[in-house]
Design a protein around this motif. Structure first.
Motif, PDB file in Angstrom:
ATOM      1  N   THR A 196      -4.738  -6.221   5.170  1.00  7.86           N
ATOM      2  CA  THR A 196      -3.440  -5.680   4.592  1.00  7.86           C
ATOM      3  C   THR A 196      -2.723  -4.736   5.999  1.00  7.86           C
ATOM      4  O   THR A 196      -1.580  -4.805   6.011  1.00  7.86           O
ATOM      5  CB  THR A 196      -3.437  -4.757   3.513  1.00  7.86           C
ATOM      6  N   THR A 197      -3.431  -4.255   6.832  1.00  6.82           N
ATOM      7  CA  THR A 197      -2.950  -3.411   7.872  1.00  6.82           C
ATOM      8  C   THR A 197      -2.289  -4.311   8.859  1.00  6.82           C
ATOM      9  O   THR A 197      -1.268  -3.900   9.455  1.00  6.82           O
ATOM     10  CB  THR A 197      -4.075  -2.322   8.490  1.00  6.82           C
ATOM     11  N   TYR A 198      -2.977  -5.389   9.347  1.00  2.00           N
ATOM     12  CA  TYR A 198      -2.390  -6.023  10.724  1.00  2.00           C
ATOM     13  C   TYR A 198      -2.052  -7.554  10.116  1.00  2.00           C
ATOM     14  O   TYR A 198      -1.614  -8.196  11.118  1.00  2.00           O
ATOM     15  CB  TYR A 198      -3.688  -6.218  11.697  1.00  2.00           C
ATOM     16  N   TYR A 254      -1.675   3.486   2.957  1.00  2.00           N
ATOM     17  CA  TYR A 254      -0.851   3.089   3.796  1.00  2.00           C
ATOM     18  C   TYR A 254      -0.970   1.813   4.087  1.00  2.00           C
ATOM     19  O   TYR A 254      -0.007   0.922   4.708  1.00  2.00           O
ATOM     20  CB  TYR A 254      -1.085   3.950   4.950  1.00  2.00           C
ATOM     21  N   GLY A 255      -2.204   1.228   3.947  1.00  2.00           N
ATOM     22  CA  GLY A 255      -2.615   0.065   4.493  1.00  2.00           C
ATOM     23  C   GLY A 255      -1.772  -0.826   3.532  1.00  2.00           C
ATOM     24  O   GLY A 255      -1.488  -2.038   3.735  1.00  2.00           O
ATOM     25  N   LEU A 256      -1.912  -0.722   2.187  1.00  2.12           N
ATOM     26  CA  LEU A 256      -1.111  -1.357   1.113  1.00  2.12           C
ATOM     27  C   LEU A 256       0.290  -1.138   1.303  1.00  2.12           C
ATOM     28  O   LEU A 256       1.057  -2.449   1.064  1.00  2.12           O
ATOM     29  CB  LEU A 256      -1.573  -0.879  -0.413  1.00  2.12           C
ATOM     30  N   CYS A 309      -8.045   1.594  11.713  1.00  2.00           N
ATOM     31  CA  CYS A 309      -6.896   1.483  10.664  1.00  2.00           C
ATOM     32  C   CYS A 309      -6.281   2.805  10.533  1.00  2.00           C
ATOM     33  O   CYS A 309      -4.978   2.917  10.321  1.00  2.00           O
ATOM     34  CB  CYS A 309      -7.348   0.750   9.468  1.00  2.00           C
ATOM     35  N   ALA A 310      -7.283   3.809  10.564  1.00  2.00           N
ATOM     36  CA  ALA A 310      -6.694   5.167  10.374  1.00  2.00           C
ATOM     37  C   ALA A 310      -5.800   5.673  11.583  1.00  2.00           C
ATOM     38  O   ALA A 310      -5.017   6.247  11.460  1.00  2.00           O
ATOM     39  CB  ALA A 310      -7.828   6.222  10.203  1.00  2.00           C
ATOM     40  N   HIS A 311      -6.369   5.174  12.821  1.00  2.72           N
ATOM     41  CA  HIS A 311      -5.534   5.539  14.140  1.00  2.72           C
ATOM     42  C   HIS A 311      -4.268   4.794  14.166  1.00  2.72           C
ATOM     43  O   HIS A 311      -3.361   5.359  14.541  1.00  2.72           O
ATOM     44  CB  HIS A 311      -6.466   5.301  15.274  1.00  2.72           C
ATOM     45  N   HIS A 312      -4.437   3.641  13.635  1.00  5.80           N
ATOM     46  CA  HIS A 312      -3.069   2.809  13.677  1.00  5.80           C
ATOM     47  C   HIS A 312      -2.021   3.754  12.843  1.00  5.80           C
ATOM     48  O   HIS A 312      -0.748   3.721  13.476  1.00  5.80           O
ATOM     49  CB  HIS A 312      -3.443   1.586  12.936  1.00  5.80           C
ATOM     50  N   PHE A 313      -2.307   3.994  11.642  1.00  7.77           N
ATOM     51  CA  PHE A 313      -1.125   4.827  10.781  1.00  7.77           C
ATOM     52  C   PHE A 313      -1.117   6.083  11.351  1.00  7.77           C
ATOM     53  O   PHE A 313       0.158   6.710  11.203  1.00  7.77           O
ATOM     54  CB  PHE A 313      -1.639   4.693   9.405  1.00  7.77           C
ATOM     55  N   CYS A 314      -2.042   6.782  11.952  1.00 12.06           N
ATOM     56  CA  CYS A 314      -1.686   8.255  12.631  1.00 12.06           C
ATOM     57  C   CYS A 314      -0.666   7.637  13.777  1.00 12.06           C
ATOM     58  O   CYS A 314       0.160   8.698  13.796  1.00 12.06           O
ATOM     59  CB  CYS A 314      -2.840   8.602  13.282  1.00 12.06           C
ATOM     60  N   ARG A 315      -0.685   6.828  14.497  1.00 11.39           N
ATOM     61  CA  ARG A 315       0.318   6.543  15.529  1.00 11.39           C
ATOM     62  C   ARG A 315       1.708   6.138  14.849  1.00 11.39           C
ATOM     63  O   ARG A 315       2.638   6.719  15.429  1.00 11.39           O
ATOM     64  CB  ARG A 315      -0.302   5.379  16.456  1.00 11.39           C
ATOM     65  N   ARG A 316       1.709   5.376  13.779  1.00 10.76           N
ATOM     66  CA  ARG A 316       2.894   4.915  13.290  1.00 10.76           C
ATOM     67  C   ARG A 316       3.627   5.956  12.735  1.00 10.76           C
ATOM     68  O   ARG A 316       4.827   6.204  12.651  1.00 10.76           O
ATOM     69  CB  ARG A 316       2.754   3.824  12.296  1.00 10.76           C
ATOM     70  N   LEU A 317       2.850   6.931  11.971  1.00  9.74           N
ATOM     71  CA  LEU A 317       3.444   7.889  11.064  1.00  9.74           C
ATOM     72  C   LEU A 317       3.554   9.312  11.928  1.00  9.74           C
ATOM     73  O   LEU A 317       4.107  10.354  11.217  1.00  9.74           O
ATOM     74  CB  LEU A 317       2.737   8.093   9.688  1.00  9.74           C
ATOM     75  N   HIS A 318       3.022   9.430  13.020  1.00 16.06           N
ATOM     76  CA  HIS A 318       3.029  10.660  13.894  1.00 16.06           C
ATOM     77  C   HIS A 318       2.075  11.836  12.880  1.00 16.06           C
ATOM     78  O   HIS A 318       2.676  12.668  13.018  1.00 16.06           O
ATOM     79  CB  HIS A 318       4.366  11.080  14.062  1.00 16.06           C
ATOM     80  N   LYS A 319       1.047  11.269  12.449  1.00 15.01           N
ATOM     81  CA  LYS A 319       0.326  12.250  11.391  1.00 15.01           C
ATOM     82  C   LYS A 319      -0.860  12.668  12.443  1.00 15.01           C
ATOM     83  O   LYS A 319      -1.557  11.537  13.002  1.00 15.01           O
ATOM     84  CB  LYS A 319       0.154  11.845  10.064  1.00 15.01           C
TER      85      LYS A 319
END
Length: 508
Positions: free
Chosen positions: A453-455, A153-155, A132-142
């Motif tokens: 909540t993420t997927y 970010y999952g929520l 999940c952390a990598h999923h949001f890193c890719r989406r947010l370019h963080k």
């Protein structure tokens, strides 16, 4: 291919447009507090690079793909061996020494089987958090997200508008349980050090050089263990005044050496002359099983170190293999020490297996060495709650008073852990209570819910949803029942006999 994002200026809050429907909100300045960034030359070398053809929901498959995750500054990152060592250290502590009693509370057959299941589930939840952390890193370019930000970010990605509106509480809840867990560890350390030092002092007159004698030594009573805790407090306060994480490196090395030497000596003792296991129950009374759950999840609660370790690797593509290898070693270590310790001492097993070691100078030194290692480890465990709590108070005073306030808060928190240890001086129940209350939330309850909540809005298999719900329910039931049983045992009069140092559970 998107170009790698540059590392943001330290201590500066950035605002970005959240893609794919995420709320646009200020992004907190990385995972460290502003105070820490001012005090340390901290560099985050991680970065993300994602291909437009990749699907974020592929999870750990994408994580292992060479094109889905890249790093900056690889020369300064940790190797696979270093990461493995850090992972082992992050999961091995006082909880390991309490596992023989945990196996007693479950049974000689049910206990090891339950540890296997607990290890598999805990490792799976760690994998969910990384995915999940990598999923949001890719989406947010963080470049990097910590546990709390990943939950936030999952929520925000949840289909529920109420959860999206209150997404900030996700990070606050994780921070709360991290503080409770780490301060709980520190309280356990006070009890552990007091019990072991007290036993060494009381048995000093009867301690011999003969480690093969099965005679039980009658200890000479000294001061109460709670007075030992108060004696340790000034030294602990001086230790937590160390605010720079780099300065704790030598302390960590000393702790590792002393604890490793102690574990080797414990193992070489418990494998000798194991009594007949047929005298032990295969499954214990169901009323004591919740205490097993609390102790076991306390031992397995290393999920807080997973993302920081992955972030600092030279090549994070290898982290899944390191995670599964490390957790396999840890699970085998837990099963062997828990089972062999219970087989060796039987019903006489105490809250820490060190309290059962023979009254000879070799094994008395084991107690002292492990206690010294735990003393040094206190500062490392204390660092996390200090980084979460101290900036709240420091930011409300001028720079002139910042150091005074910071040190004062550290004194108060260290004194609080000592006070909690004094109020609950039973090592086994402190471990079980801390494990049930906070470790179960971080290790079992939150990660599966985060996965949903993420997927969920991107489409999830009903089997995966059911699996996540069952894991979370398992953690919640353990949280409720384990907490209740630990509190119930605390308020009951202690009628169980006290076993002095015996070298075997079946000494005639």
């Amino acid at each position: 291919m998107d170009s790698p994002t540059q590392e943001p200026t330290k201590g500066v809050e950035l605002k970005v447009m959240a893609p794919e429907g995420l709320n646009s909100a200020p992004i907190p300045p990385a995972t460290m507090s502003t105070q820490r960034l001012r005090n340390e030359d901290y560099n985050d070398y991680s970065s993300t690079e994602v291909s437009p053809t990749e699907t974020p929901s592929n999870g750990l498959d994408n994580f292992s793909n060479s094109s889905s995750y890249q790093r900056f500054g690889e020369v300064n990152g940790t190797t696979r061996l270093q990461t493995l060592i850090h992972l082992l250290k992050g999961n091995i502590g006082t909880g390991l020494l309490g596992l023989p009693l945990a196996v007693k509370n479950a049974g000689i057959l049910l206990g090891p089987l339950s540890l296997i299941v607990m290890g598999i589930v805990a490792t799976h939840c760690m994998g969910i958090l990384v995915k999940c952390a990598h999923h949001f890193c890719r989406r947010l370019h963080k470049p990097f997200l910590d546990y709390g930000d990943t939950v936030m970010y999952g929520l925000e990605a949840s289909p529920s508008s109420w959860l999206r509106t209150h997404s900030l509480w996700g990070r606050r809840i994780v921070s709360f349980f991290l503080v409770v867990t780490q301060l709980g560890f520190c309280s356990v350390y006070f009890v552990f050090m007091a019990d072991n030092f007290k036993q060494v002092v009381e048995a000093a007159n009867g301690t011999t050089n003969n480690c093969h004698n099965n005679e039980t030594v009658l200890p000479i009573p000294t001061m109460d263990s709670r007075l030992y805790m108060l004696t340790f407090l000034p030294f602990v306060v001086l230790l937590v005044f160390i605010r720079n994480l780099k300065a704790l490196t030598l302390i960590s090395v000393l702790a590792n050496i002393t604890m490793l030497a102690s574990l080797i000596m414990i193992y070489q003792h418990i494998v000798q002359g194991i009594p007949d296991p047929r005298n032990l129950p295969l499954a214990a009374n169901w009323k004591t099983y919740p205490l097993f759950f609390g102790t076991a999840i306390f031992a397995f609660e290393g999920i807080g170190v997973v993302l920081p370790l992955e972030n600092k690797m030279k090549d994070p593509r290898h982290f899944p293999g390191i995670l599964y290898l490390g957790m396999t070693i840890i699970t085998l270590l837990y099963i062997t020490l828990g089972s062999l310790g219970y087989l060796q001492y039987g019903a006489a097993i105490q809250g820490s297996i060190t309290l059962n070691l023979p009254n000879c100078w070799l094994y008395q030194s084991v107690k002292l060495l492990y206690s010294i290692g735990i003393f040094f480890t206190y500062s490392l465990q204390f660092y996390v709650p200090a980084e979460i709590i101290n900036p709240f108070f420091v930011s409300r005073v001028t720079e002139r008073w910042a150091l005074v306030v910071d040190l004062s808060v550290r004194i108060v928190m260290a004194s609080l852990t000592c006070a909690l240890a004094i109020l609950i001086p039973r090592l086994d129940l402190v471990i079980s209570l801390v494990g049930s209350v906070s470790s179960s939330a971080l290790a079992l309850i939150i990660p599966p819910l985060l996965d949903i909540t993420t997927y969920y809005s991107e489409g999830m298999s009903p089997i995966i949803i059911t699996k996540d719900i069952l894991i979370s329910l398992f953690g919640f039931v353990g949280f409720v029942v384990g907490t209740y049983q630990a509190i119930y045992e605390l308020i009951q009069p202690n009628v169980s006999p006290t076993f002095s140092n015996v070298t075997s559970a079946f000494v005639q």
